[in-house]
Scaffold this active site. Structure first.
Site: not given
Ligand code: EPU
Length: 421
Positions: A22-23, A117, A122, A126, A307, A400
């Site tokens: 998915k991701n 979700c 979130r 960055q 996850d 999803r």
């Molecule tokens: N963070 C910030 N600022 C940013 C971005 C992230 O503070 O600009 C923080 C987040 O709050 C979190 C940490 O950094 O504490 C990591 O967040 P990350 O950006 O790595 O997560 P994401 O890109 O929003 C993806 C996956 C999630 C998975 C996370 C961590 C996708 C579409 N989503 O989210 O997947 O939990 O990485 O591995 O790739 C899921 O599949 O159920 C899911 C939620």
């Protein structure tokens, strides 16, 4: 509203095939916006998140064909639009990848802030930091992000992320692929889907190196050409079925996996008492006796994935002794499912980032509510392991990210049905 009815206590036996990740899919589909020509993308999971992303691309003018199940052909050559439909964008989280892809393609983008979700705050600071460093002007409101080229235009830059964010790494990679100069991302995320997106882009003519390490380099090219690419298998879907076998018992061959991606998960399930045999692209998992307690701390890849936190918590709930589960990526993620698990008889106490799980002999069926995708998957596992009947509500979250969940589990001998209301 649709729900799952699960009559628990039936061991899982047989073979299942894991779908595309998915991701990775939700990053690779919008990356097609950068390509001039037809992208044939294979192993695309048929889940609501990919359907929404394809709907957004189509609404923007992409030509999309479905020549066979799991295969999508996308041609974005004639797309002119840099403002995707806000209502569609709000339906999923990863729609924020349209910001990077449209900035790379058109030098501008106007994208509504995403939904999806919401198990934690979130932020996307960055991502924004990356766009600013590349020379974009950013207008961010409560509803949307608008990106335009700054006075000096867009240009490759060195960007050091404050944390190894998956989303920011992907968005910067998408934005940087077609802009002049070299972009360096320091403290880049290393998850398998980061490498998969880089491989997709390189297949289409991009110059991305270092994916899977802390430092990625993207040398901008003038254009990308069409090609064929197959998405990697879903690490978390595979881990979810492995956790299900661990919690419920049985003997299952999990096909279409990359065992290297699964190591952090297989190590913990083995520690808990599951027997695991790795093959080239499949894993056999067998669990018979009582599970043992363990300690898990979630971390970015190659650590134990956040996850998989909820799914392993169900295994801990059924293990002998006291387990400890520490969340280091999203502190509030426990709240999406621990109360629901407790209503099924689990004993969990949460103190800040750590849940202490006292194993019980049995869980019992109950009506529970999925609050997000992985929390929902964990409740399905709990229902499969529990005595009696469990109803899992709000299953749109689960749909999803899990293709054919009911069919796959049924083929393993589970008693699970989708009720339409
Ligand atoms: N963070 C910030 N600022 C940013 C971005 C992230 O503070 O600009 C923080 C987040 O709050 C979190 C940490 O950094 O504490 C990591 O967040 P990350 O950006 O790595 O997560 P994401 O890109 O929003 C993806 C996956 C999630 C998975 C996370 C961590 C996708 C579409 N989503 O989210 O997947 O939990 O990485 O591995 O790739 C899921 O599949 O159920 C899911 C939620």
């Amino acid at each position: 509203m649709a729900k799952y009815e699960i009559n628990g206590g039936k061991p899982l036996n047989g073979t299942i095939t894991i779908s595309g990740a998915k991701n990775a899919a939700v990053a690779i589909l919008p990356a097609a916006l950068l390509v001039h020509g037809v992208c044939r993308i294979e192993n695309v999971p048929n889940i609501s998140d990919t359907c929404i992303m394809l709907g957004i691309l189509k609404q923007m003018g992409a030509q999309i064909e479905y020549p066979e199940p799991g295969v999508v052909e996308i041609d974005c050559s004639s797309v002119q639009c840099s403002e995707p439909d806000g209502d569609l964008v709000k339906k999923m989280r990863a729609s924020y990848y349209l910001m990077g892809a449209l900035l790379g393609r058109f030098g501008k983008a106007h994208v509504a802030l995403p939904g999806g979700c919401n198990f934690a705050s979130r932020p996307i600071d960055q991502h924004i930091k990356g766009f600013l460093a590349l020379g974009a002007e950013v207008d961010e409101t409560e509803d949307y992000v608008a990106l335009t080229p700054g006075e000096e235009g867009l240009r490759g830059q060195r960007i050091c992320l404050d944390m190894a964010s998956v989303g920011a790494t992907i968005n910067i990679m998408l934005a940087a692929t077609l802009i002049p100069g070299q972009t360096v991302i320091e403290n880049a995320a290393k998850e398998p889907h980061i490498v998969d997106l880089a491989n997709f882009l390189n297949t289409m003519g991009a110059r991305v190196s270092g994916a899977g390490t802390d430092t990625m380099k993207i040398r901008g090219v003038n254009c990308l050409h069409g090609g064929t690419y197959a998405i990697i298998p879903d690490q978390i879907e595979a881990g979810t079925y492995m956790a299900a076998v661990t919690a419920v018992g049985g003997n299952v061959l999990v096909q279409n996996v990359i065992p290297k991606h699964m190591e952090c998960i297989t190590n913990k399930l083995q520690e808990m008492g599951a027997k695991i045999i790795n093959y080239d692209d499949s894993i056999r998992i067998i669990r018979s006796g009582r599970l043992r307690q363990t300690t898990v701390k979630t971390r970015p890849y190659p650590g134990f994935p956040t996850d998989m936190q909820a799914q392993v918590c169900v295994c801990m709930s059924l293990a002998g002794g006291i387990s400890r589960l520490t969340e280091s990526v999203y502190e509030t993620r426990f709240f999406g499912y621990c109360t629901e698990l407790e209503s099924m008889g689990a004993k969990i106490s949460i103190n800040g980032k750590t849940a202490t799980v006292s194993g019980v002999e049995k869980l019992r069926g109950a009506t529970v509510c999925a609050h997000d995708l992985r929390a929902g998957a964990a409740l399905v596992i709990a229902g499969l392991a529990a005595e009696g009947t469990t109803y899992v509500e709000h299953i749109h979250f689960i749909e999803r990210g899990y293709e054919d969940l009911v069919e796959k589990l049924t083929s393993l001998g589970a008693d699970i049905r989708r009720l339409d209301n």
